[in-house]
Design an enzyme around this catalytic site. Sequence first.
Site, mmCIF file in Angstrom:
data_model
loop_
_atom_site.group_PDB
_atom_site.id
_atom_site.type_symbol
_atom_site.label_atom_id
_atom_site.label_comp_id
_atom_site.label_asym_id
_atom_site.label_seq_id
_atom_site.Cartn_x
_atom_site.Cartn_y
_atom_site.Cartn_z
ATOM 1 N N ASN A 1 49.446 32.003 -9.990
ATOM 2 C CA ASN A 1 50.239 31.519 -8.936
ATOM 3 C C ASN A 1 50.620 30.070 -9.195
ATOM 4 O O ASN A 1 49.565 28.822 -9.071
ATOM 5 C CB ASN A 1 49.410 31.445 -7.580
ATOM 6 C CG ASN A 1 49.859 30.776 -6.402
ATOM 7 O OD1 ASN A 1 51.339 30.470 -6.642
ATOM 8 N ND2 ASN A 1 49.436 30.559 -5.426
ATOM 9 N N LYS B 1 52.616 27.942 -7.872
ATOM 10 C CA LYS B 1 52.620 27.062 -6.542
ATOM 11 C C LYS B 1 54.098 26.457 -7.095
ATOM 12 O O LYS B 1 55.134 27.063 -7.543
ATOM 13 C CB LYS B 1 51.610 26.286 -6.336
ATOM 14 C CG LYS B 1 50.369 26.871 -6.102
ATOM 15 C CD LYS B 1 49.390 26.378 -5.485
ATOM 16 C CE LYS B 1 47.871 27.391 -5.401
ATOM 17 N NZ LYS B 1 46.735 26.583 -4.897
ATOM 18 N N HIS C 1 49.713 33.500 1.703
ATOM 19 C CA HIS C 1 48.570 32.424 0.918
ATOM 20 C C HIS C 1 48.157 31.409 2.044
ATOM 21 O O HIS C 1 49.190 31.209 3.021
ATOM 22 C CB HIS C 1 49.548 31.810 -0.182
ATOM 23 C CG HIS C 1 48.467 31.076 -0.808
ATOM 24 N ND1 HIS C 1 48.128 29.831 -0.685
ATOM 25 C CD2 HIS C 1 47.940 31.403 -2.177
ATOM 26 C CE1 HIS C 1 47.491 29.221 -1.583
ATOM 27 N NE2 HIS C 1 47.418 30.245 -2.146
ATOM 28 N N GLU D 1 48.231 28.545 2.064
ATOM 29 C CA GLU D 1 49.194 27.150 2.083
ATOM 30 C C GLU D 1 50.360 27.670 3.016
ATOM 31 O O GLU D 1 50.809 26.696 3.639
ATOM 32 C CB GLU D 1 49.618 26.833 0.571
ATOM 33 C CG GLU D 1 48.272 26.105 -0.094
ATOM 34 C CD GLU D 1 48.290 26.328 -1.562
ATOM 35 O OE1 GLU D 1 49.415 26.287 -2.030
ATOM 36 O OE2 GLU D 1 47.262 25.898 -2.135
ATOM 37 N N GLU E 1 40.396 34.748 -0.987
ATOM 38 C CA GLU E 1 40.420 33.192 -1.429
ATOM 39 C C GLU E 1 39.687 32.330 -0.464
ATOM 40 O O GLU E 1 40.229 32.065 0.696
ATOM 41 C CB GLU E 1 41.723 32.808 -1.606
ATOM 42 C CG GLU E 1 42.690 33.677 -2.832
ATOM 43 C CD GLU E 1 43.708 32.805 -3.275
ATOM 44 O OE1 GLU E 1 43.926 32.600 -4.393
ATOM 45 O OE2 GLU E 1 44.618 32.105 -2.403
ATOM 46 N N GLY F 1 41.841 24.980 -5.331
ATOM 47 C CA GLY F 1 42.281 23.485 -5.795
ATOM 48 C C GLY F 1 41.197 22.568 -5.817
ATOM 49 O O GLY F 1 41.405 21.235 -5.960
ATOM 50 N N SER G 1 39.713 28.256 -7.775
ATOM 51 C CA SER G 1 38.980 27.230 -8.855
ATOM 52 C C SER G 1 38.569 28.303 -9.895
ATOM 53 O O SER G 1 37.416 28.209 -10.320
ATOM 54 C CB SER G 1 37.963 26.615 -8.320
ATOM 55 O OG SER G 1 38.436 25.584 -7.343
#
Length: 250
Positions: free
Chosen positions: A9, A11, A94, A96, A166, A172, A212
């Site tokens: 991904n 992003k 996701h 985000e 996740e 991250g 991560s």
Amino acid sequence: MRKKVIAGNWKMNHSPKDTRNYFAEFNDLVKDSEHEIILCVPYIDVAAALESTHDTNIKIGTQNLNHQVAGALTGDVSVKMLEDIGIKYSIIGHSERRQFHHETDDYVNLKIKSAFDHEIVPILCVGETLYERELGIAKEKIIIQIRKDLEGLPAKFAEQMIIAYEPIWAIGTGKTASTEDANEACKLIRDEIRKMYNDDVADKIRILYGGSVKPTNAQELFNLEDIDGGLVGGASLTPKDFADIVNFDK
Ligand code: PGA
């Protein structure tokens, strides 16, 4: 035996020029892999990515889609447009997008159904925040997301889904869930799918870990019984690192 999925991904990273350079290096590094390799790139990179991976074992996906076919939706890209150019995978829900674009489980559910109507396999993301984990409600959060996001989805589609667990606190941050916790959460998802559908769907659906993932921890995570691969953010940006993750078993 479920085929492992290693999905990247990007992003909001890499231009079309970067994309061409990336695949010029990456394609060769993973050409002997038997895993399903997917790169979810920004919309602007899709054309360059499809062109650069033509005739390879690498699949290109997107990071989102709009569930409607067309309409007055400034700035969006429709599921039909993606289908027309040959996109077969898209990340949906996701964290985000849930956080910064206020996407709800009802909306995620609409997107999942629409993706299947257009022959796109969703990579659904679920997972708890640090606050929810500390409150001791991580399992409940994951189960609620699975139940709502898949509500009304026929078994013939559910078995093709890819779900990424996740934990939001691991995205991250450099913090990875312990292998036991990661496997336990993926097993929890599989057990919930078994309850909602049946053994056949639960045994076919691929459940990934994300948060991560790095070349140094991929092997340990991906060898666990209920983890069928990974969704990789930061470490998918560099061809060598992502190839090392894809080749975790080599
Ligand atoms: P990360 O991101 O690997 O950079 O933690 C994972 C993701 O958000 O899918």
